[in-house]
Design an enzyme around this catalytic site. Structure first.
Site, PDB file in Angstrom:
ATOM      1  N   CYS A   1     131.612  33.117  97.341  1.00 18.44           N
ATOM      2  CA  CYS A   1     132.223  33.334  98.774  1.00 18.44           C
ATOM      3  C   CYS A   1     133.486  33.822  98.517  1.00 18.44           C
ATOM      4  CB  CYS A   1     132.064  32.195  99.705  1.00 18.44           C
ATOM      5  SG  CYS A   1     132.711  32.200 101.467  1.00 18.44           S
TER       6      CYS A   1
ATOM      7  N   ASP B   1     122.377  38.607 103.680  1.00 18.33           N
ATOM      8  CA  ASP B   1     123.670  38.195 104.119  1.00 18.33           C
ATOM      9  C   ASP B   1     124.250  38.980 105.179  1.00 18.33           C
ATOM     10  OD1 ASP B   1     126.645  37.735 103.835  1.00 18.33           O
ATOM     11  OD2 ASP B   1     126.409  37.031 101.938  1.00 18.33           O
TER      12      ASP B   1
ATOM     13  N   HIS C   1     123.941  34.334 102.922  1.00 17.58           N
ATOM     14  CA  HIS C   1     125.014  34.056 102.183  1.00 17.58           C
ATOM     15  C   HIS C   1     125.103  32.482 101.866  1.00 17.58           C
ATOM     16  CE1 HIS C   1     129.402  34.742 101.423  1.00 17.58           C
ATOM     17  NE2 HIS C   1     129.506  33.618 101.990  1.00 17.58           N
TER      18      HIS C   1
END
Length: 285
Positions: free
Chosen positions: A164, A221, A253
């Protein structure tokens, strides 16, 4: 839903130099509660030296989580870069997974000068993280690598992986440290507008990337479009950089985050397997 590591809060000029967070948080960040206990992976510490350490860095001692085989020497070293939620239990567990495989893994708390995000909601977390200069992060990772080299790690076998927020940092660090052997970026942002403290994104440093990097991304995502990832891939290829990408078509994601509903076990395990192979292929393991 916007990618949680996307920050649009405009920072003020960075002027703090001392650490305000002196110890790591315990458990999981409040922003990710409740934890998905059925899928959460917990790695034990049997045969390991694992726990919090202090790393000398600019402004004081930075808290970090370190895991390694007990009494290990000259170990391949991996810098584990946190999600936007800081060094909470998932990141610590990733370190222990590496240690079980013979690595010295270390996850520095890279927001420690700006504050503890563990008890905050997403809006407040973004405000803290927006105050973290990329230059500070690069220096703290350098200091973490130096500490590891003096405490059981092999400085010639240095890798990095990040998730991330840490995925973006992985690409930037590959452009920063010429001694890095390899990197693996999990769903890290690759393009976008810069800010005063985060002036460049991976797309802006393509020609400076030193190490081979593997990018692992989710086709679903919502915050990191596949089109942008493919444009970045093409730019790296045009610059003659060694990089590979895997896009998992059905994954969102944070598909590696086993403590969250976004977890996709099959793709997470495949990504982990590819990470280990990438490190071995590029002289880390």
């Amino acid at each position: 839903m916007r990618d949680p590591d996307f920050i649009n809060f405009q920072p003020t000029k960075f002027n703090r130099r001392e650490f305000v967070m002196t110890t790591l948080a315990t458990g999981f960040a409040a922003a990710v509660q409740p934890v998905s206990a059925q899928t959460q992976i917990t790695t034990d510490t049997a045969g390991l030296t694992a726990g919090e350490v202090k790393i000398p860095a600019k402004g004081g001692d930075m808290p970090a989580y370190r895991a390694m085989p007990a009494n290990g020497k000259n170990l391949p070293t991996v810098l584990v870069v946190q999600e936007i939620f800081g060094v909470h239990e998932h990141i610590k567990d990733v370190c222990r997974r590496f240690a079980k495989l013979g690595y010295l893994a270390i996850a520095p708390e890279l927001y420690a000068r700006q504050g503890d995000v563990a008890g905050k909601g997403m809006d407040d977390i973004r405000k803290v993280v927006a105050q973290v200069p990329d230059a500070q992060v690069m220096g703290d990772l350098d200091d973490s690598a130096a500490w590891a080299a003096k405490n059981g790690g092999d400085p010639n076998k240095l890798a990095i992986t990040g998730f991330c927020w840490g995925g973006r940092i992985t690409w930037l660090y590959a452009a920063h440290n010429p001694k890095l052997k390899a990197g693996v970026a999990w769903y890290g942002r690759v393009e976008g507008a810069g800010t005063e403290l985060q002036p460049k994104n991976p797309m802006d440093v393509v020609t400076s990337i030193n190490a081979p990097v593997l990018g692992l991304y989710g086709g679903q995502d919502a915050g990191i479009p596949v089109e942008g990832v493919m444009k970045f891939k093409a730019a790296l290829a045009a610059a003659g950089k060694k990089a590979e990408f895997v896009v998992y078509p059905d994954s969102p994601h944070a598909f590696h985050a086993d403590y969250r509903p976004s977890y996709r076990e099959k793709d997470a395990k495949d990504g982990w397997s590819k990470l280990l192979a990438w490190f071995k292929q590029n002289g880390v393991a």
